[in-house]
Design a protein around this motif. Sequence first.
Motif, PDB file in Angstrom:
ATOM      1  N   GLU A   1       7.052  -0.834   4.348  1.00 35.34           N
ATOM      2  CA  GLU A   1       5.903  -1.276   5.145  1.00 35.34           C
ATOM      3  C   GLU A   1       5.307  -0.103   5.913  1.00 35.34           C
ATOM      4  OE1 GLU A   1       4.440  -4.095   5.122  1.00 35.34           O
ATOM      5  OE2 GLU A   1       5.849  -5.216   3.872  1.00 35.34           O
ATOM      6  N   SER A   2       6.169   0.735   6.484  1.00 39.76           N
ATOM      7  CA  SER A   2       5.694   1.880   7.254  1.00 39.76           C
ATOM      8  C   SER A   2       4.916   2.850   6.376  1.00 39.76           C
ATOM      9  CB  SER A   2       6.889   2.582   7.903  1.00 39.76           C
ATOM     10  OG  SER A   2       6.487   3.790   8.523  1.00 39.76           O
TER      11      SER A   2
ATOM     12  N   LYS B   1       1.489   1.540   5.336  1.00 40.28           N
ATOM     13  CA  LYS B   1       0.519   1.672   6.423  1.00 40.28           C
ATOM     14  C   LYS B   1      -0.021   3.104   6.479  1.00 40.28           C
ATOM     15  CE  LYS B   1       2.406  -2.025   9.324  1.00 40.28           C
ATOM     16  NZ  LYS B   1       3.141  -2.354  10.563  1.00 40.28           N
TER      17      LYS B   1
ATOM     18  N   SER C   1      -2.578   3.528   3.803  1.00 44.20           N
ATOM     19  CA  SER C   1      -3.856   2.939   4.215  1.00 44.20           C
ATOM     20  C   SER C   1      -4.590   3.845   5.196  1.00 44.20           C
ATOM     21  CB  SER C   1      -3.628   1.561   4.840  1.00 44.20           C
ATOM     22  OG  SER C   1      -3.094   0.666   3.898  1.00 44.20           O
ATOM     23  N   ARG C   2      -3.860   4.375   6.184  1.00 49.87           N
ATOM     24  CA  ARG C   2      -4.500   5.250   7.180  1.00 49.87           C
ATOM     25  C   ARG C   2      -5.091   6.495   6.546  1.00 49.87           C
ATOM     26  NH1 ARG C   2       0.197   4.367  10.184  1.00 49.87           N
ATOM     27  NH2 ARG C   2       0.891   6.516   9.833  1.00 49.87           N
TER      28      ARG C   2
END
Length: 368
Positions: free
Chosen positions: A295-296, A299, A302-303
Amino acid sequence: MKLEARSAAALFSPSKLTQARQMLAITRAELARRANVSAAAISQYESGAMRPRAATLAELALVLNVPLAFLIESRQSTPLPSVDTSFFRSLRRTTQRDRERAAAYAGLLAQLVAEIDQRVTLPPFEPVPDLALDPDDEPERAETAARAIRRRWQLDNEPIQHVVRLIERRGVVVARLPLNRDVDAFSWASGPRPLVLLGEEKRNYERSRFDAAHELAHILLHAADPEPAHPRMERQAHSFAGSLLIPAEAITDQWPRGRWDWNQLVRIKQVWGISVAALLIRGRDLNLITAAAYESKMKYVSRMGWRRREPGAQLAPEQPDLINQAIGLLVQHGTTLEQIAEHGNLLSAAALLKLLCLTPRPPLRIDP
């Protein structure tokens, strides 16, 4: 030879009328309005309850922008793909009209392939019924199936250089169609020869390879019981595609050790032709990273804007070539695409080339 409307009306095909309407992406009511007939009449024509008169059929062909001959029964009885018998990835992101249009284009390809199959020996398709899965089977069964296919197709644990050509060599017809942006890809396995349809708009090399492998999974694992957008079938197809593109042994050996190294993941991506996002999913599924770490890292992806454009070389998507070469071979031996289209009651050669994104060329020759 010019077809008379009276003769066409006698040979009228309800399914071809539906196909022509869906290719144009209009409703029965819209077709009725344009052709100046009642919506009930269009429904009766498409159901086969009533035949249109000669003048009405000629008007329908004009409105739908198809040759009159397209609306009559084909010389060959070719099953046509439908939304219900095709594997669409999502029913929420796509409209019924978009799915129907995509299936109608696939039907056009199926009809063309049926004509080509009568004239050219294409690679045979061999089903693998022992690998078939039920929706209740765990995704791990799909991983096992992908390993079995790698052994059967003698791929060893090496990268697949061209996924689309691999699939074509196994008798599956692959094409890129002008699909709606939300229809990434879909497949159809209910006819004499399976089809994999990839969106022409999708210009991402790695994701398009994954799409092709995903649709191959449906053909090999789920052909007996197609169900569009079945969640468990979709998870099985994802698991199969990831395993086919990069076996568990290979990704485990090359996975970053110690301090996390994004450059290592990009190197794996470039060698194996699989996206960073798909690699992270593989890592999570194989317990190479924890769910929290996954999950990290997603993210972070995405960033960094990598969901739109990942780091590394930006390659052009793989292009299918089987049907292009088959048409080129026929032309080489004196049979034009126009003749094939006329014999099969299809669209014009120019329309086929445009709608099916075909670029015919002679088969490869290697001088001694």
